[in-house]
Design an enzyme around this catalytic site. Structure first.
Site, PDB file in Angstrom:
ATOM      1  N   HIS A 170      13.413 -13.021   9.574  1.00 22.76           N
ATOM      2  CA  HIS A 170      14.603 -12.276   9.128  1.00 22.76           C
ATOM      3  C   HIS A 170      14.410 -11.674   7.737  1.00 22.76           C
ATOM      4  O   HIS A 170      15.372 -11.564   6.971  1.00 22.76           O
ATOM      5  CB  HIS A 170      15.851 -13.171   9.105  1.00 22.76           C
ATOM      6  N   SER A 223       4.213  11.852  -7.492  1.00 19.28           N
ATOM      7  CA  SER A 223       5.445  12.619  -7.357  1.00 19.28           C
ATOM      8  C   SER A 223       5.354  13.840  -8.259  1.00 19.28           C
ATOM      9  O   SER A 223       4.764  13.781  -9.331  1.00 19.28           O
ATOM     10  CB  SER A 223       6.626  11.743  -7.776  1.00 19.28           C
ATOM     11  N   LYS A 241       5.248   7.509 -10.521  1.00 20.07           N
ATOM     12  CA  LYS A 241       5.180   7.162  -9.104  1.00 20.07           C
ATOM     13  C   LYS A 241       3.769   7.151  -8.534  1.00 20.07           C
ATOM     14  O   LYS A 241       2.927   7.988  -8.849  1.00 20.07           O
ATOM     15  CB  LYS A 241       6.014   8.168  -8.285  1.00 20.07           C
ATOM     16  N   GLU A 284       3.268   5.583   5.228  1.00 20.76           N
ATOM     17  CA  GLU A 284       4.508   6.213   5.697  1.00 20.76           C
ATOM     18  C   GLU A 284       4.229   7.239   6.790  1.00 20.76           C
ATOM     19  O   GLU A 284       4.967   7.344   7.782  1.00 20.76           O
ATOM     20  CB  GLU A 284       5.237   6.882   4.526  1.00 20.76           C
TER      21      GLU A 284
END
Ligand code: ARG
Length: 469
Positions: free
Chosen positions: A156, A277, A283, A290
């Site tokens: 979980h 970025s 970043k 992804e």
């Protein structure tokens, strides 16, 4: 427009109809397979006395000439032809004249395209297997190196019990191992030649289908000529296996993204596999993970697309089936690139071993073991569960962990606790006592590594048995 048919037509095909119907823009991928299948076909025709030896030699010379001209760029596959089969045949006739017109004896484009696609997929099954093997080798190395790298395991998304990085990677090893075995099964089931099935009802020429099947490394010929031209099951199975590979890669990507986040910092993705970025200078984004996660959808899409194409088709060949190609090619490209890039990312990824271990120590991952400690000293499990629950509550109030409490504090909650509890609930003990096969304890993992090393060493990747290569 260069067509193989037209005798019974009195009008030219409308240009838009021609374009809508044509498949050469994508089936040009099957060029090598079309040549290979045609060569096997003429060798068989000559053996059966349907072509003379001279005709056979001239056709083979023509076909290999076309192949080298396409390879060296002097012959272009253009949209002047409807499909790759027309391109090869038209060029052959142009090159060698009348003998070329005999290539299609006892053959239809229906069994021809079924064959080309099977040959193509058969070799892609092996290529994907090789990429999976690369990923498995990387996983194996990480497993071997991290038998005692402790980390929290989750259920979980909450810290549950401690485990090791080796054990966690081992879970993915098993998934990708099953993917390899699935491909193996598909290869075996699909490896039968449809050549000689004609349009759907075979042919009146005395073809030797077993012989042409043998020449192309098939197990044998297919047994129903109608099914042979109408079967796309092997593509559906392959797309299903590819979808499962992507599902595994996507789950793994999701974990890498979480582990790489500022909050976790379990891993650091190498600069070469990250992107920045345009606005936020700090970043470093996990774009590869992804994208792999994102591309999973298009591979599932290919599977659903083909299942849908096939669901209403009466026997035998219908032009709908031409729709099998673009989605399958795209799915194969996507999976191959995803596997290679994901493996590269994993190979270069840095595991922050200390951060993982500290995280495993926090979050009461030893609570089950603390309960087991009491059980081993005669407390019924349900009572032990309650006592440790109280202990956790106490720790939460004091912002501390079970193993940091004094023996007096422990005894205040249960007099059964003795000073040996500290060793019993240490991270190392919690992991190392889990020795059932498949569990994270070092000895158990070593046994699994031994079994999996053997699997990798014996991994079956078939050589191309085609006589023409
Ligand atoms: N381009 C076709 C396909 O991919 C080849 C088979 C054509 N057969 C036919 N009867 N029109 O399916």
């Amino acid at each position: 427009m260069a067509q193989l048919w037209g005798g019974r037509f009195t009008k030219q095909t409308d240009q838009m109809v021609y374009d809508f119907n044509a498949s050469i823009s994508f089936d040009k991928r099957l060029f090598n397979q079309d040549i290979e299948g045609s060569i096997a076909h003429v060798i068989m025709l000559a053996k059966q006395g349907i072509l003379t030896g001279e005709e056979k030699d001239s056709i083979i010379k023509g076909l290999t000439g076309i192949r080298s001209d396409v390879e060296n760029g002097s012959l272009l596959i253009t949209s002047k032809y409807e499909d790759i089969h027309s391109f090869v045949e038209a060029n052959l006739i142009e090159r060698i004249g009348d003998a070329g017109k005999k290539l299609h004896t006892g053959r239809s484009r229906n069994d021809q395209v079924a064959l080309d696609m099977k040959l193509y997929i058969r070799s892609e099954v092996l290529t994907v297997t090789e990429h999976l093997k690369g990923l498995l080798e990387t996983l194996f190395r990480i497993m071997e190196e991290n038998l005692t790298t402790y980390m929290p395991g989750f259920t979980h998304m909450q810290k549950a019990q401690p485990t090791t990085l080796s054990h966690h990677m081992g879970a993915y090893f098993e998934m990708f191992k099953r993917d390899v075995l699935r491909l193996h099964d598909i290869y075996k089931r699909m490896n039968y030649s449809p050549l000689g099935s004609g349009a759907f009802a075979g042919t009146t020429y005395p073809l030797d289908r077993a012989y042409s099947a043998f020449l192309m490394g098939f197990e044998g010929p297919t047994l129903n000529s109608m099914d042979s031209v109408a079967d796309r099951d092997y593509l559906i199975e392959f797309l299903s296996a590819l979808s499962t590979i992507m599902m595994h890669l996507s789950r793994f990507s999701e974990e890498v993204i979480i582990w790489n986040s500022n909050e976790y910092r379990f891993v650091e993705i190498d600069d070469a596999y990250s992107t920045g970025s345009s606005i936020m200078p700090q970043k470093k984004n996990p774009d590869i993970a992804e994208l792999v996660r994102g591309k999973t959808g298009r591979v599932y899409g290919a599977l659903v697309s083909l299942l849908t194409t096939m669901k209403g088709l009466p026997l035998a060949y219908n032009k709908d089936m031409q729709e099998d190609k673009e989605v399958t090619f795209d799915a194969i490209d996507t999976v191959k690139k995803s596997l290679v890039l994901f493996t590269g990312m994993l190979e270069t990824m840095k595991f922050n071993v200390k951060t993982m271990e500290v995280s495993a120590m926090k979050g009461f991952t030893n609570a089950t073991d603390a309960a087991d400690y009491l059980v081993n000293r005669g407390v019924p499990f349900r009572d032990a569960h309650g006592i440790i629950g109280q202990l956790v509550l106490y720790c939460l109030e004091k912002d501390t962990s079970i193993d940091a409490l004094s023996i007096e504090e422990l005894k205040a909650i249960s007099p059964v606790f003795e000073s040996d509890v500290y060793d019993a609930v240490s991270l190392k003990t919690c992991v190392e006592k889990r020795l059932t096969l498949g569990a994270p304890g070092q000895k158990a993992m070593e046994e699994v590594l031994r079994i999996n090393r053997e699997f990798l060493d014996q991994l079956w990747i078939n050589e191309d048995k085609s006589p023409d290569k």
